[in-house]
Design a protein around this motif. Structure first.
Motif, PDB file in Angstrom:
ATOM      1  N   PRO A 104       0.826  -1.213   0.000  1.00 56.64           N
ATOM      2  CA  PRO A 104       0.000   0.000   0.000  1.00 56.64           C
ATOM      3  C   PRO A 104       0.856   1.257   0.000  1.00 56.64           C
ATOM      4  CG  PRO A 104       0.044  -0.961   2.181  1.00 56.64           C
ATOM      5  CD  PRO A 104       0.758  -1.933   1.277  1.00 56.64           C
ATOM      6  N   LEU A 105       0.253   2.354  -0.434  1.00 65.15           N
ATOM      7  CA  LEU A 105       0.945   3.631  -0.548  1.00 65.15           C
ATOM      8  C   LEU A 105       0.321   4.655   0.384  1.00 65.15           C
ATOM      9  CD1 LEU A 105       3.132   5.191  -2.286  1.00 65.15           C
ATOM     10  CD2 LEU A 105       1.203   5.952  -3.697  1.00 65.15           C
ATOM     11  N   ILE A 106       1.167   5.417   1.051  1.00 60.46           N
ATOM     12  CA  ILE A 106       0.742   6.623   1.775  1.00 60.46           C
ATOM     13  C   ILE A 106       1.171   7.805   0.929  1.00 60.46           C
ATOM     14  CG2 ILE A 106       0.945   8.002   3.865  1.00 60.46           C
ATOM     15  CD1 ILE A 106       1.775   5.424   5.337  1.00 60.46           C
ATOM     16  N   SER A 107       0.210   8.623   0.505  1.00 64.96           N
ATOM     17  CA  SER A 107       0.514   9.777  -0.341  1.00 64.96           C
ATOM     18  C   SER A 107       0.208  11.053   0.446  1.00 64.96           C
ATOM     19  CB  SER A 107      -0.316   9.734  -1.628  1.00 64.96           C
ATOM     20  OG  SER A 107       0.068  10.765  -2.512  1.00 64.96           O
ATOM     21  N   ASP A 108       1.268  11.692   0.934  1.00 61.92           N
ATOM     22  CA  ASP A 108       1.119  12.939   1.689  1.00 61.92           C
ATOM     23  C   ASP A 108       0.951  14.082   0.682  1.00 61.92           C
ATOM     24  OD1 ASP A 108       1.287  15.197   3.236  1.00 61.92           O
ATOM     25  OD2 ASP A 108       3.106  14.609   4.304  1.00 61.92           O
ATOM     26  N   GLU A 109      -0.264  14.609   0.603  1.00 59.62           N
ATOM     27  CA  GLU A 109      -0.593  15.651  -0.366  1.00 59.62           C
ATOM     28  C   GLU A 109      -1.053  16.925   0.328  1.00 59.62           C
ATOM     29  OE1 GLU A 109      -3.217  13.912  -3.311  1.00 59.62           O
ATOM     30  OE2 GLU A 109      -1.835  12.226  -3.682  1.00 59.62           O
ATOM     31  N   ILE A 110      -0.383  17.267   1.428  1.00 60.28           N
ATOM     32  CA  ILE A 110      -0.732  18.474   2.163  1.00 60.28           C
ATOM     33  C   ILE A 110      -0.526  19.725   1.308  1.00 60.28           C
ATOM     34  CG2 ILE A 110       1.569  18.607   3.199  1.00 60.28           C
ATOM     35  CD1 ILE A 110      -1.774  19.751   4.793  1.00 60.28           C
ATOM     36  N   TYR A 111       0.368  19.645   0.296  1.00 57.52           N
ATOM     37  CA  TYR A 111       0.593  20.780  -0.601  1.00 57.52           C
ATOM     38  C   TYR A 111      -0.143  20.597  -1.934  1.00 57.52           C
ATOM     39  CZ  TYR A 111       4.254  21.828   2.754  1.00 57.52           C
ATOM     40  OH  TYR A 111       4.934  22.109   3.914  1.00 57.52           O
ATOM     41  N   ALA A 112      -1.221  19.840  -1.926  1.00 62.53           N
ATOM     42  CA  ALA A 112      -2.002  19.586  -3.142  1.00 62.53           C
ATOM     43  C   ALA A 112      -2.376  20.886  -3.844  1.00 62.53           C
ATOM     44  CB  ALA A 112      -3.271  18.808  -2.803  1.00 62.53           C
ATOM     45  N   ASP A 113      -2.182  20.902  -5.157  1.00 59.90           N
ATOM     46  CA  ASP A 113      -2.544  22.034  -6.031  1.00 59.90           C
ATOM     47  C   ASP A 113      -1.661  23.262  -5.858  1.00 59.90           C
ATOM     48  OD1 ASP A 113      -4.789  20.790  -7.371  1.00 59.90           O
ATOM     49  OD2 ASP A 113      -5.888  21.003  -5.490  1.00 59.90           O
ATOM     50  N   MET A 114      -0.668  23.187  -4.989  1.00 58.93           N
ATOM     51  CA  MET A 114       0.224  24.337  -4.786  1.00 58.93           C
ATOM     52  C   MET A 114       1.437  24.185  -5.699  1.00 58.93           C
ATOM     53  SD  MET A 114      -0.085  24.832  -0.646  1.00 58.93           S
ATOM     54  CE  MET A 114       0.699  26.448  -0.660  1.00 58.93           C
ATOM     55  N   VAL A 115       1.220  24.459  -6.990  1.00 57.23           N
ATOM     56  CA  VAL A 115       2.281  24.307  -7.993  1.00 57.23           C
ATOM     57  C   VAL A 115       2.398  25.589  -8.814  1.00 57.23           C
ATOM     58  CG1 VAL A 115       2.093  21.804  -8.128  1.00 57.23           C
ATOM     59  CG2 VAL A 115       0.647  23.211  -9.598  1.00 57.23           C
ATOM     60  N   PHE A 116       3.556  25.735  -9.454  1.00 59.78           N
ATOM     61  CA  PHE A 116       3.880  26.958 -10.168  1.00 59.78           C
ATOM     62  C   PHE A 116       3.533  26.846 -11.648  1.00 59.78           C
ATOM     63  CE2 PHE A 116       7.472  27.430  -6.825  1.00 59.78           C
ATOM     64  CZ  PHE A 116       6.529  27.773  -5.864  1.00 59.78           C
ATOM     65  N   SER A 117       3.734  27.919 -12.382  1.00 61.15           N
ATOM     66  CA  SER A 117       3.359  27.974 -13.795  1.00 61.15           C
ATOM     67  C   SER A 117       4.050  26.849 -14.575  1.00 61.15           C
ATOM     68  CB  SER A 117       3.746  29.331 -14.389  1.00 61.15           C
ATOM     69  OG  SER A 117       5.120  29.605 -14.193  1.00 61.15           O
ATOM     70  N   GLY A 118       3.279  26.240 -15.468  1.00 58.07           N
ATOM     71  CA  GLY A 118       3.784  25.129 -16.262  1.00 58.07           C
ATOM     72  C   GLY A 118       3.666  23.777 -15.582  1.00 58.07           C
ATOM     73  N   GLN A 119       3.230  23.762 -14.326  1.00 61.81           N
ATOM     74  CA  GLN A 119       3.094  22.524 -13.572  1.00 61.81           C
ATOM     75  C   GLN A 119       1.621  22.175 -13.364  1.00 61.81           C
ATOM     76  OE1 GLN A 119       5.675  20.482 -12.354  1.00 61.81           O
ATOM     77  NE2 GLN A 119       6.945  21.795 -13.666  1.00 61.81           N
ATOM     78  N   VAL A 120       1.333  20.873 -13.301  1.00 60.96           N
ATOM     79  CA  VAL A 120      -0.010  20.380 -13.007  1.00 60.96           C
ATOM     80  C   VAL A 120       0.093  19.376 -11.876  1.00 60.96           C
ATOM     81  CG1 VAL A 120      -2.019  19.138 -13.871  1.00 60.96           C
ATOM     82  CG2 VAL A 120      -0.776  20.696 -15.393  1.00 60.96           C
ATOM     83  N   PHE A 121      -0.671  19.581 -10.824  1.00 67.20           N
ATOM     84  CA  PHE A 121      -0.698  18.618  -9.728  1.00 67.20           C
ATOM     85  C   PHE A 121      -1.688  17.504 -10.045  1.00 67.20           C
ATOM     86  CE2 PHE A 121      -3.069  17.147  -5.985  1.00 67.20           C
ATOM     87  CZ  PHE A 121      -2.059  16.428  -5.359  1.00 67.20           C
ATOM     88  N   THR A 122      -1.281  16.268  -9.790  1.00 64.07           N
ATOM     89  CA  THR A 122      -2.137  15.102 -10.012  1.00 64.07           C
ATOM     90  C   THR A 122      -2.298  14.327  -8.714  1.00 64.07           C
ATOM     91  OG1 THR A 122      -1.339  14.878 -12.288  1.00 64.07           O
ATOM     92  CG2 THR A 122      -2.461  12.977 -11.328  1.00 64.07           C
ATOM     93  N   PRO A 123      -3.521  14.182  -8.205  1.00 55.61           N
ATOM     94  CA  PRO A 123      -3.724  13.322  -7.028  1.00 55.61           C
ATOM     95  C   PRO A 123      -3.355  11.878  -7.379  1.00 55.61           C
ATOM     96  CG  PRO A 123      -5.629  14.735  -7.422  1.00 55.61           C
ATOM     97  CD  PRO A 123      -4.767  14.837  -8.636  1.00 55.61           C
ATOM     98  N   THR A 124      -2.515  11.275  -6.565  1.00 55.33           N
ATOM     99  CA  THR A 124      -1.999   9.950  -6.886  1.00 55.33           C
ATOM    100  C   THR A 124      -3.104   8.923  -7.060  1.00 55.33           C
ATOM    101  OG1 THR A 124      -0.084  10.526  -5.523  1.00 55.33           O
ATOM    102  CG2 THR A 124      -0.296   8.234  -6.182  1.00 55.33           C
ATOM    103  N   ALA A 125      -4.136   8.997  -6.244  1.00 59.59           N
ATOM    104  CA  ALA A 125      -5.183   7.975  -6.261  1.00 59.59           C
ATOM    105  C   ALA A 125      -6.003   7.976  -7.548  1.00 59.59           C
ATOM    106  CB  ALA A 125      -6.105   8.163  -5.060  1.00 59.59           C
TER     107      ALA A 125
END
Length: 303
Positions: A104-125
């Motif tokens: 199993p995986l633990i995905s710590d996404e406390i900084y979810a969606d906090m990305v800079f220009s040119g970047q896209v955040f993807t929820p692991t699940a």
């Protein structure tokens, strides 16, 4: 629900790992992971993140650490301390490791969606239907309210592999009287009523701050700034051979604090010596002042 995302980390590791088992953690990585695991006599095995690849996981190294006693793998994306953001392809490569070894995986996404220009955040699940994942989050970072101590665990389990884990999480959540009930009641308003313009504006401001550090420190001798992609941090590599009297990263930070009144964290805090971590959240005038002092310090101690 948990008492902050730190509480979620504690619950997630506690529910998946037993004494004598091991968990795979990132290096460099948030020191709380190791502290929580160590307090439960859970062995920690640190997989490498590659600075030259924007702190991507060394997949081969990660997989080499797995044995029959590995209870979980933990990732942190976007990352503290690295300020990195994984691509979909890279997340799929990590999930493939979990799938092959049925871990199993633990995905710590406390900084979810906090990305800079040119970047896209993807929820692991969102990228797997087979790997069970505990996704960790909270209000502290994105909404800038750490003192509220509101965190959570999302159980992503399409095949009922976490049936007992759900029961365990419920039991662990009753160990303390938290998080604060009145603040929990504010969560729907926060999610529904905060303007859509808020997060893009916050990310734009954080990126502007990061570029100040990147630009100004890039002129200083003996250090190399690794360009961040998100979160609230910048990692800087030290060329210790370029300094006359700096023994290591801890010595760099100690002398910087006493000589220039600037406090940063040594990489040894994140199991990654030879680096330092800076926070990008102070006001711009403070960042300009701090970078000028750091540059002066580097010039003064440079060979």
């Amino acid at each position: 629900m948990a008492s902050g995302c730190s509480g979620a980390v504690e619950m997630a590791i506690g529910v998946l790992c037993s004494e004598g088992q091991n968990i795979l953690l990132p290096r460099p990585g948030f020191c709380l992971y190791n502290t929580v695991a160590g307090s439960r006599n859970i062995e920690t095995r640190l997989y490498n993140l590659v600075a030259e690849k924007n702190w991507e996981v060394d997949i081969e190294h990660m997989e080499s650490l797995i044995d029959s006693n590995t209870a979980a793998i933990l990732i942190n994306n976007p990352s503290n301390p690295c300020g990195s953001n994984f691509t979909k392809a890279h997340l799929r490569a990590i999930l493939a490791v979990c799938d092959r070894h049925k871990i199993p995986l633990i995905s710590d996404e406390i900084y979810a969606d906090m990305v800079f220009s040119g970047q896209v955040f993807t929820p692991t699940a969102t990228l797997t239907s087979t790997v069970p994942i505990l996704t960790l989050g909270g209000l502290a970072k994105q909404w800038l309210i750490p003192g509220w101590r509101i965190g959570w665990i999302l159980v992503n389990d399409r095949n009922n592999a976490f049936a007992q884990v759900r029961q365990g999480l419920f039991a662990l959540s009753t160990l303390i009287n938290g998080p604060c009930a009145p603040i929990q009641a504010a969560i729907p308003r926060i999610f529904d009523d905060v303007p859509e313009s808020y997060l893009p504006a916050l990310n734009k401001q954080l990126e502007a701050h990061a570029r100040i550090l990147e630009s100004e420190l890039g002129k200083a001798p003996g250090i190399e700034v690794i360009s961040p992609q998100g979160a609230m941090y910048v990692m800087v590599k030290l060329d210790l051979q370029a300094f006359v009297d700096i023994a290591d990263d801890a010595d760099f930070c100690h002398k910087l604090k006493w000589e220039e009144n600037v406090e940063i964290l040594p990489g040894e805090c994140f199991a990654y010596p030879g680096t330092v971590r800076l926070v990008i959240t102070p006001p711009k005038d403070k960042l300009h002042s701090a970078t000028a002092r750091i540059a002066a310090f580097c010039r003064r101690h440079h060979i």
